[in-house]
Enzyme design. Structure first.
Site, PDB file in Angstrom:
ATOM      1  N   LYS A   8       0.911  -1.191  -0.017  1.00  0.00           N
ATOM      2  CA  LYS A   8      -0.030  -0.030  -0.009  1.00  0.00           C
ATOM      3  C   LYS A   8       1.160   1.294  -0.040  1.00  0.00           C
ATOM      4  O   LYS A   8       1.979   1.239   0.323  1.00  0.00           O
ATOM      5  CB  LYS A   8      -1.085   0.019   1.334  1.00  0.00           C
ATOM      6  CG  LYS A   8      -0.395   0.037   2.678  1.00  0.00           C
ATOM      7  CD  LYS A   8       0.140   1.280   2.979  1.00  0.00           C
ATOM      8  CE  LYS A   8       0.888   1.313   4.732  1.00  0.00           C
ATOM      9  NZ  LYS A   8       1.507   2.647   4.605  1.00  0.00           N
ATOM     10  N   ASP A 135      -2.836  -0.706  10.374  1.00  0.00           N
ATOM     11  CA  ASP A 135      -2.812  -0.824   8.742  1.00  0.00           C
ATOM     12  C   ASP A 135      -3.727  -2.146   8.507  1.00  0.00           C
ATOM     13  O   ASP A 135      -4.147  -2.237   7.099  1.00  0.00           O
ATOM     14  CB  ASP A 135      -1.688  -0.707   8.027  1.00  0.00           C
ATOM     15  CG  ASP A 135      -0.994   0.500   7.997  1.00  0.00           C
ATOM     16  OD1 ASP A 135      -1.643   1.827   8.269  1.00  0.00           O
ATOM     17  OD2 ASP A 135       0.289   0.760   7.934  1.00  0.00           O
TER      18      ASP A 135
END
Length: 279
Positions: A8, A135
């Protein structure tokens, strides 16, 4: 079963202040990438032994590994133990701000749940993921992009129609996330470096952690300034707490050109990869 475990980037990361629990309140947009690891998970049946292996010899294989923590959290929540084999085929570098460990943890949670007959709901998996790392819930959502609030674990999927070509550049050093947050409040901007939001069709790109990180790791602001000087680059930013910098271009061909230039600019010790958003 074999699963894709994507990296990401943070298209923006804004810190609102420190919380009573010691974490920081943030607003961020996390965007999944085509680049990712491959995670193999095998449920062997009766037993309690767990075999964890990894293609990267620097990755710890003990209980500190987030993939192992995810499996333990799954077993504790379901009250069931089995014999497992997990292999991580790594393409995402560690300590890069690209969420490799968090993505692996999310993949193990989802994979173990699938192999065990889906005893846990998506909402429960997201809750477990938030206990492992800020996350992790983003990767459990399985959406192209999500906004994170709280310490980042409160995720909301967002419509993200763009497939952005980009280049990832990681120098040969990691940056500890807790260190970056600890230094944030007292840090100052360096003269001549762009910290202001870069206005793009998908939002205003900025990262509040650039301020403390750039003070110590002076290669990174130099790299950002160099990237923004390249005519092919639409925007450039540090991802998460670093040390990866990324540059968004208009086309895949331009991303390949910037990758070639970056390898020459940074030298052989840097990790450089062209990819795109979407997974």
């Amino acid at each position: 079963m074999t699963f894709h475990s994507p990296a990401k980037i943070n298209l923006w990361l804004r810190i609102l202040g420190k919380r009573p629990d010691g974490f920081h309140e943030v607003q961020t947009r996390l965007c999944r990438l085509a680049l990712g690891d491959t995670v193999e998970i095998e449920m062997r049946g009766a037993g309690t032994d767990v075999s964890l292996s990894c293609s990267d010899p620097t990755v710890p294989l003990d209980e500190s590994n987030l993939a192992m923590k995810a499996l333990r959290a799954f077993e504790k929540c379901t009250g069931k133990q089995s014999s497992w084999r997990i292999h991580l085929e790594k393409k995402i570098p560690a300590g890069a701000g690209l969420g490799g460990g968090s993505s692996n943890a999310a993949t193990v949670l989802k994979g173990a749940n699938e192999l065990a007959g889906r005893p846990l709901s998506l909402e429960k998996l997201i809750e477990l993921g938030g206990q492992i790392g800020s996350d992790v819930p983003c990767f459990i959502l399985d959406q192209p992009a999500a906004d994170g609030a709280g310490r980042g674990e409160q995720v909301t999927p967002v419509d993200f129609p763009w497939q952005l070509p980009l280049v990832l550049i990681k120098p040969p050093f990691p940056i500890p996330t807790p260190w970056a947050y600890k230094r944030w409040a007292e840090s100052k901007e360096l003269p001549g470096v762009l910290y202001a939001p870069q206005i793009c069709p998908w939002g205003a790109m900025s990262n509040d952690l650039e301020r403390p990180v750039y003070e110590k790791y002076v290669l990174l602001p130099t790299l950002k300034t160099w990237l923004l000087e390249q005519p092919e680059v639409h925007a450039a930013l540090m991802s998460g707490s670093g040390s990866t910098m990324f540059a968004i271009t208009e086309t895949h061909a331009q991303a390949a050109e910037i990758a070639a230039k970056a390898r020459e600019f940074c030298g052989e010790t840097a990790w450089v990869q062209a990819t795109q958003t979407g997974a």
